[in-house]
Design a protein around this motif. Structure first.
Motif, PDB file in Angstrom:
ATOM      1  N   LEU A 166       0.818  -1.215   0.000  1.00  0.00           N
ATOM      2  CA  LEU A 166       0.000   0.000   0.000  1.00  0.00           C
ATOM      3  C   LEU A 166       0.847   1.258   0.000  1.00  0.00           C
ATOM      4  O   LEU A 166       1.902   1.312   0.613  1.00  0.00           O
ATOM      5  CB  LEU A 166      -0.907   0.009   1.236  1.00  0.00           C
ATOM      6  CG  LEU A 166      -1.762  -1.235   1.487  1.00  0.00           C
ATOM      7  CD1 LEU A 166      -2.646  -1.025   2.706  1.00  0.00           C
ATOM      8  CD2 LEU A 166      -2.596  -1.559   0.265  1.00  0.00           C
ATOM      9  N   LYS A 167       0.338   2.263  -0.702  1.00  0.00           N
ATOM     10  CA  LYS A 167       0.948   3.589  -0.688  1.00  0.00           C
ATOM     11  C   LYS A 167      -0.182   4.602  -0.492  1.00  0.00           C
ATOM     12  O   LYS A 167      -1.199   4.541  -1.182  1.00  0.00           O
ATOM     13  CB  LYS A 167       1.667   3.837  -2.018  1.00  0.00           C
ATOM     14  CG  LYS A 167       2.815   4.793  -1.922  1.00  0.00           C
ATOM     15  CD  LYS A 167       3.488   4.956  -3.287  1.00  0.00           C
ATOM     16  CE  LYS A 167       3.622   6.429  -3.596  1.00  0.00           C
ATOM     17  NZ  LYS A 167       2.813   6.938  -4.670  1.00  0.00           N
ATOM     18  N   SER A 214     -10.396   0.500  10.206  1.00  0.00           N
ATOM     19  CA  SER A 214     -10.725   1.622  11.086  1.00  0.00           C
ATOM     20  C   SER A 214      -9.669   2.701  10.958  1.00  0.00           C
ATOM     21  O   SER A 214      -8.595   2.478  10.390  1.00  0.00           O
ATOM     22  CB  SER A 214     -10.845   1.166  12.541  1.00  0.00           C
ATOM     23  OG  SER A 214      -9.588   0.735  13.020  1.00  0.00           O
ATOM     24  N   VAL A 215     -10.001   3.877  11.497  1.00  0.00           N
ATOM     25  CA  VAL A 215      -9.089   5.018  11.459  1.00  0.00           C
ATOM     26  C   VAL A 215      -9.119   5.684  12.829  1.00  0.00           C
ATOM     27  O   VAL A 215     -10.184   5.806  13.437  1.00  0.00           O
ATOM     28  CB  VAL A 215      -9.516   6.022  10.368  1.00  0.00           C
ATOM     29  CG1 VAL A 215      -8.621   7.248  10.364  1.00  0.00           C
ATOM     30  CG2 VAL A 215      -9.499   5.356   8.987  1.00  0.00           C
ATOM     31  N   HIS A 269      -5.838   1.845   9.851  1.00  0.00           N
ATOM     32  CA  HIS A 269      -5.648   0.459  10.282  1.00  0.00           C
ATOM     33  C   HIS A 269      -6.157  -0.490   9.199  1.00  0.00           C
ATOM     34  O   HIS A 269      -7.346  -0.449   8.837  1.00  0.00           O
ATOM     35  CB  HIS A 269      -6.383   0.212  11.599  1.00  0.00           C
ATOM     36  CG  HIS A 269      -5.982   1.178  12.681  1.00  0.00           C
ATOM     37  ND1 HIS A 269      -4.782   1.060  13.362  1.00  0.00           N
ATOM     38  CD2 HIS A 269      -6.589   2.284  13.168  1.00  0.00           C
ATOM     39  CE1 HIS A 269      -4.694   2.059  14.242  1.00  0.00           C
ATOM     40  NE2 HIS A 269      -5.770   2.807  14.133  1.00  0.00           N
ATOM     41  N   PHE A 270      -5.243  -1.323   8.680  1.00  0.00           N
ATOM     42  CA  PHE A 270      -5.585  -2.276   7.629  1.00  0.00           C
ATOM     43  C   PHE A 270      -5.538  -3.701   8.175  1.00  0.00           C
ATOM     44  O   PHE A 270      -4.709  -4.018   9.033  1.00  0.00           O
ATOM     45  CB  PHE A 270      -4.611  -2.154   6.452  1.00  0.00           C
ATOM     46  CG  PHE A 270      -4.695  -0.837   5.732  1.00  0.00           C
ATOM     47  CD1 PHE A 270      -5.620  -0.643   4.718  1.00  0.00           C
ATOM     48  CD2 PHE A 270      -3.859   0.217   6.075  1.00  0.00           C
ATOM     49  CE1 PHE A 270      -5.714   0.567   4.057  1.00  0.00           C
ATOM     50  CE2 PHE A 270      -3.949   1.442   5.424  1.00  0.00           C
ATOM     51  CZ  PHE A 270      -4.881   1.618   4.411  1.00  0.00           C
ATOM     52  N   GLY A 297      -1.585  -3.824   8.635  1.00  0.00           N
ATOM     53  CA  GLY A 297      -1.409  -3.209   9.941  1.00  0.00           C
ATOM     54  C   GLY A 297      -1.685  -1.714   9.888  1.00  0.00           C
ATOM     55  O   GLY A 297      -2.467  -1.251   9.067  1.00  0.00           O
ATOM     56  N   THR A 298      -1.015  -0.961  10.770  1.00  0.00           N
ATOM     57  CA  THR A 298      -1.296   0.469  10.902  1.00  0.00           C
ATOM     58  C   THR A 298      -0.339   1.295  10.054  1.00  0.00           C
ATOM     59  O   THR A 298       0.868   1.082  10.087  1.00  0.00           O
ATOM     60  CB  THR A 298      -1.171   0.878  12.379  1.00  0.00           C
ATOM     61  OG1 THR A 298      -2.136   0.136  13.128  1.00  0.00           O
ATOM     62  CG2 THR A 298      -1.421   2.367  12.562  1.00  0.00           C
ATOM     63  N   VAL A 299      -0.904   2.210   9.281  1.00  0.00           N
ATOM     64  CA  VAL A 299      -0.112   3.139   8.489  1.00  0.00           C
ATOM     65  C   VAL A 299      -0.444   4.549   8.979  1.00  0.00           C
ATOM     66  O   VAL A 299      -1.612   4.931   9.018  1.00  0.00           O
ATOM     67  CB  VAL A 299      -0.435   3.016   6.985  1.00  0.00           C
ATOM     68  CG1 VAL A 299       0.380   4.013   6.173  1.00  0.00           C
ATOM     69  CG2 VAL A 299      -0.197   1.593   6.492  1.00  0.00           C
TER      70      VAL A 299
END
Ligand SMILES: [Cu+2]
Length: 153
Positions: free
Chosen positions: A34-35, A67-68, A129-130, A134-136
């Protein structure tokens, strides 16, 4: 003992079947890559709520935005716009080798219970949160209320 082994084999078999159904074609088992780009927050008109936009570009297997969170807001929700009305979504799919777009008039983040009113020029830390990646963390710059990412102002 024999029975237990049988149950285990059955559960494992189901798991494999489910994994095989997720995503399209042979890339379902590939890791997502992911980017995040184009993140911004239009300066809100008051301190009650704010919106956020960004694009996820994926050059790998499918993932899900689940989620964010943000230190700016007690509550961040995911919204889609359908037929002119917005709807809260539990998650958003990130397709394999595709993009997930949050753009004005479409999908957006909704920040509520703000700790303060974000000012233009501020950078708001936001954690995406993916399910697989994981978390970016992205720094979401606060732009003018009328900001258009296509023109850059
Ligand atoms: Cu909304």
């Amino acid at each position: 003992m024999k029975r237990r082994l049988g149950v285990t084999a059955l559960v494992m078999g189901t798991g494999l079947m489910l994994a095989g159904c997720g995503g399209s074609g042979g890339s379902s088992s590939a890791r997502p890559a992911l980017k995040i780009s184009g993140a911004y927050m239009p300066a809100p008109v008051n301190g009650d709520m704010a919106a956020g936009f960004f694009t996820v570009t994926n050059s790998g297997g499918a993932d899900t935005l689940t989620s964010v969170t943000s230190s700016l807001a007690g509550d961040v929700t995911l919204h889609a716009t359908k037929g002119g009305a917005m709807e809260e979504e539990k998650s958003f799919a990130v397709p394999a080798d595709g993009t997930l777009d949050f753009a004005s008039g479409g999908n957006h983040l909704m920040f509520e219970k703000l700790t303060h009113r974000p000012e233009q020029g501020e950078k708001v830390p936001v954690q995406l949160h993916f399910a697989k990646s994981g978390t970016v963390t992205v720094e979401m710059p606060v732009k003018p209320a009328t900001y258009d990412p296509k023109t850059g102002h």
